[in-house]
Design a protein around this motif. Structure first.
Motif, PDB file in Angstrom:
ATOM      1  N   SER A  45       0.824  -1.215   0.000  1.00  0.00           N
ATOM      2  CA  SER A  45       0.000   0.000   0.000  1.00  0.00           C
ATOM      3  C   SER A  45       0.853   1.258   0.000  1.00  0.00           C
ATOM      4  CB  SER A  45      -0.938  -0.002   1.222  1.00  0.00           C
ATOM      5  OG  SER A  45      -1.835  -1.083   1.159  1.00  0.00           O
ATOM      6  N   SER A  46       2.079   1.163  -0.477  1.00  0.00           N
ATOM      7  CA  SER A  46       2.917   2.361  -0.537  1.00  0.00           C
ATOM      8  C   SER A  46       2.401   3.306  -1.617  1.00  0.00           C
ATOM      9  CB  SER A  46       4.380   1.994  -0.804  1.00  0.00           C
ATOM     10  OG  SER A  46       4.536   1.497  -2.118  1.00  0.00           O
ATOM     11  N   ALA A  47       2.593   4.588  -1.408  1.00  0.00           N
ATOM     12  CA  ALA A  47       2.062   5.583  -2.341  1.00  0.00           C
ATOM     13  C   ALA A  47       2.654   5.425  -3.737  1.00  0.00           C
ATOM     14  CB  ALA A  47       2.339   6.988  -1.809  1.00  0.00           C
ATOM     15  N   ASP A  48       3.952   5.107  -3.818  1.00  0.00           N
ATOM     16  CA  ASP A  48       4.565   5.034  -5.145  1.00  0.00           C
ATOM     17  C   ASP A  48       4.122   3.801  -5.924  1.00  0.00           C
ATOM     18  OD1 ASP A  48       6.013   3.475  -3.328  1.00  0.00           O
ATOM     19  OD2 ASP A  48       7.984   3.962  -4.172  1.00  0.00           O
ATOM     20  N   LEU A  49       4.014   2.644  -5.252  1.00  0.00           N
ATOM     21  CA  LEU A  49       3.570   1.445  -5.958  1.00  0.00           C
ATOM     22  C   LEU A  49       2.092   1.537  -6.332  1.00  0.00           C
ATOM     23  CD1 LEU A  49       5.362  -1.539  -4.171  1.00  0.00           C
ATOM     24  CD2 LEU A  49       6.175  -0.058  -6.000  1.00  0.00           C
ATOM     25  N   THR A  50       1.251   1.960  -5.388  1.00  0.00           N
ATOM     26  CA  THR A  50      -0.176   2.077  -5.695  1.00  0.00           C
ATOM     27  C   THR A  50      -0.433   3.187  -6.703  1.00  0.00           C
ATOM     28  OG1 THR A  50      -0.540   3.509  -3.756  1.00  0.00           O
ATOM     29  CG2 THR A  50      -0.923   1.141  -3.472  1.00  0.00           C
ATOM     30  N   GLY A  51       0.363   4.256  -6.629  1.00  0.00           N
ATOM     31  CA  GLY A  51       0.213   5.332  -7.610  1.00  0.00           C
ATOM     32  C   GLY A  51       0.482   4.848  -9.021  1.00  0.00           C
ATOM     33  N   GLN A  52       1.536   4.047  -9.194  1.00  0.00           N
ATOM     34  CA  GLN A  52       1.826   3.517 -10.529  1.00  0.00           C
ATOM     35  C   GLN A  52       0.773   2.510 -10.964  1.00  0.00           C
ATOM     36  OE1 GLN A  52       3.710   4.577 -12.756  1.00  0.00           O
ATOM     37  NE2 GLN A  52       3.603   2.932 -14.269  1.00  0.00           N
ATOM     38  N   ALA A  53       0.240   1.723 -10.019  1.00  0.00           N
ATOM     39  CA  ALA A  53      -0.865   0.822 -10.355  1.00  0.00           C
ATOM     40  C   ALA A  53      -2.059   1.621 -10.869  1.00  0.00           C
ATOM     41  CB  ALA A  53      -1.252  -0.009  -9.136  1.00  0.00           C
ATOM     42  N   ASN A  54      -2.353   2.736 -10.215  1.00  0.00           N
ATOM     43  CA  ASN A  54      -3.433   3.607 -10.684  1.00  0.00           C
ATOM     44  C   ASN A  54      -3.171   4.091 -12.105  1.00  0.00           C
ATOM     45  OD1 ASN A  54      -4.452   3.356  -8.107  1.00  0.00           O
ATOM     46  ND2 ASN A  54      -4.138   5.491  -7.531  1.00  0.00           N
ATOM     47  N   HIS A  55      -1.926   4.462 -12.376  1.00  0.00           N
ATOM     48  CA  HIS A  55      -1.594   5.004 -13.690  1.00  0.00           C
ATOM     49  C   HIS A  55      -1.758   3.936 -14.775  1.00  0.00           C
ATOM     50  CE1 HIS A  55      -0.066   8.368 -15.994  1.00  0.00           C
ATOM     51  NE2 HIS A  55       0.716   7.538 -16.659  1.00  0.00           N
ATOM     52  N   LEU A  56      -1.442   2.699 -14.447  1.00  0.00           N
ATOM     53  CA  LEU A  56      -1.688   1.612 -15.391  1.00  0.00           C
ATOM     54  C   LEU A  56      -3.187   1.389 -15.572  1.00  0.00           C
ATOM     55  CD1 LEU A  56       1.054  -0.899 -14.183  1.00  0.00           C
ATOM     56  CD2 LEU A  56       1.089   0.473 -16.270  1.00  0.00           C
ATOM     57  N   GLY A  57      -3.943   1.571 -14.480  1.00  0.00           N
ATOM     58  CA  GLY A  57      -5.394   1.404 -14.560  1.00  0.00           C
ATOM     59  C   GLY A  57      -6.067   2.415 -15.466  1.00  0.00           C
TER      60      GLY A  57
END
Length: 352
Positions: free
Chosen positions: A218-230
């Motif tokens: 749930s780190s901001a950088d990993l979840t942020g990139q997951a969002n960007h792929l979404g």
């Protein structure tokens, strides 16, 4: 007691920390902030009129209708966590009709659940509340347990039961993520062709994302990139867990990062970390809804209010909360969902 006083009392000593914060790294002026005209922001996209109508149905339904914010009831834990473990605290929810009834009674924008749950009562309720059919799931009956999101039906099947939107999960970072990404990209394309909206659960999953006792799922950088792929595969709404830390790329030692990236985009304040997630959703042009998390009993109300405050002040578009609501008597679940909705309707709680 009015809403702002209730929120301050609920947050207690943390009230000023959450309500008085201003985001300085990514300023709110850069964002597309949720509002009554949120569906019109898609008018210059490739979404066809039927998709716009579906988005309007979702955003204009329930207690938050017309506000630009959404509160969705998601109950697919019967598959994801096993039915007995999910529903033993309240046996009413073994009956799928009660899932839909809870969403209606609470004034949610929509109800997200499985093919089986929504199909069983679709003729009775699909015209009364927006249906969001979750088309893929992980299941825990395979031994040993594995973590893979597998389609449970077709997009056309969801459309035939009257769904306004489909939902799906991708486990970004997992060995199966490339296949899931291709499956869901194709599914979203078909959903848009049929006029349905798309919601993506952008979760990370890899045992390597836990390192030296720290969990970076749930780190901001990993979840942020997951969002960007979404948003890249044209999700119309992103569902994401609230960030709990940062520096996943740096501390695990993979991906692209540098210190200036972290320093320029965020701090360790929860609202700034969530703002990082919003920025990765095309600066809020695609709505970010955070999950309410599991039920822990007496602390549920405070945690739900805190999550709603963080999401709203970060520039997010709402909350998707299930277990805190359905693992208690229906009237109490309704009351909790209503309190969360009031945070989004409270004008004194603004984007930071």
């Amino acid at each position: 007691m009015n809403t702002i006083e209730y929120v301050k009392e609920t947050l207690g000593k943390e009230a000023d920390y959450y309500l008085g914060h201003t985001c300085e790294k990514i300023k709110k002026e850069r964002l597309s902030i949720p509002g009554p005209e949120v569906v019109r922001t898609f008018e210059d996209s490739d979404r066809n009129p039927q998709v716009l109508r579906s988005l309007a149905q979702l955003y204009n339904h329930g207690n938050l209708g017309g506000s630009g914010y959404i509160n969705i009831l998601p109950i697919d834990q019967g598959i994801e966590h096993s039915a007995a473990f999910s529903f033993y605290k309240n046996q009413d929810y073994f009956d799928p009709e009660n899932i839909v009834k809870l969403a209606i009674e609470a004034g949610c924008n929509g109800v997200a659940s499985t093919f089986g749950v929504l199909a069983r009562h679709s003729r009775k309720y699909a015209h009364k509340i927006p249906f969001i059919v979750k088309i893929n799931h992980n299941e825990l009956l395979t031994y040993p347990n594995k973590y893979d999101q597998i389609p449970y039906g077709s997009v056309d099947e969801a459309w035939n039961m009257g769904a306004v939107a489909i939902g799906a999960t991708i486990y970004f970072g997992s060995e199966e993520s490339n296949r899931q990404l291709q499956e869901i990209a194709a599914g979203f394309e078909r959903a848009h062709e049929l006029g349905m909206a798309t919601i993506l659960w952008c979760y990370t999953r890899n045992s390597a994302f836990k390192k030296e006792g720290e969990d970076y799922h749930s780190s901001a950088d990993l979840t942020g990139q997951a969002n960007h792929l979404g948003v890249t595969i044209k999700a119309d709404v992103i569902k994401q867990k609230l960030p709990t830390n940062n520096f996943g790329f740096k501390n695990i030692g993979f991906g692209k990062f540098n210190d200036e990236m972290y320093e320029g985009l965020t701090t360790d304040h929860p609202i700034d970390l969530c703002r990082y997630q919003v920025a990765n959703c095309y600066m809020g042009k695609i709505g970010l809804i955070n999950s309410g998390g599991g039920s822990k009993g007496d602390s549920d109300e405070k945690e739900a209010i805190k999550t709603a405050v963080v999401n709203k002040r970060a520039g997010g578009s709402g909350l998707i909360m299930g277990r805190k609501a359905f693992q208690r008597p229906m009237k109490d679940g309704v009351a909790l969902l209503n309190k969360v909705q009031e945070v989004y309707l409270e004008k004194n709680i603004s984007v930071a």
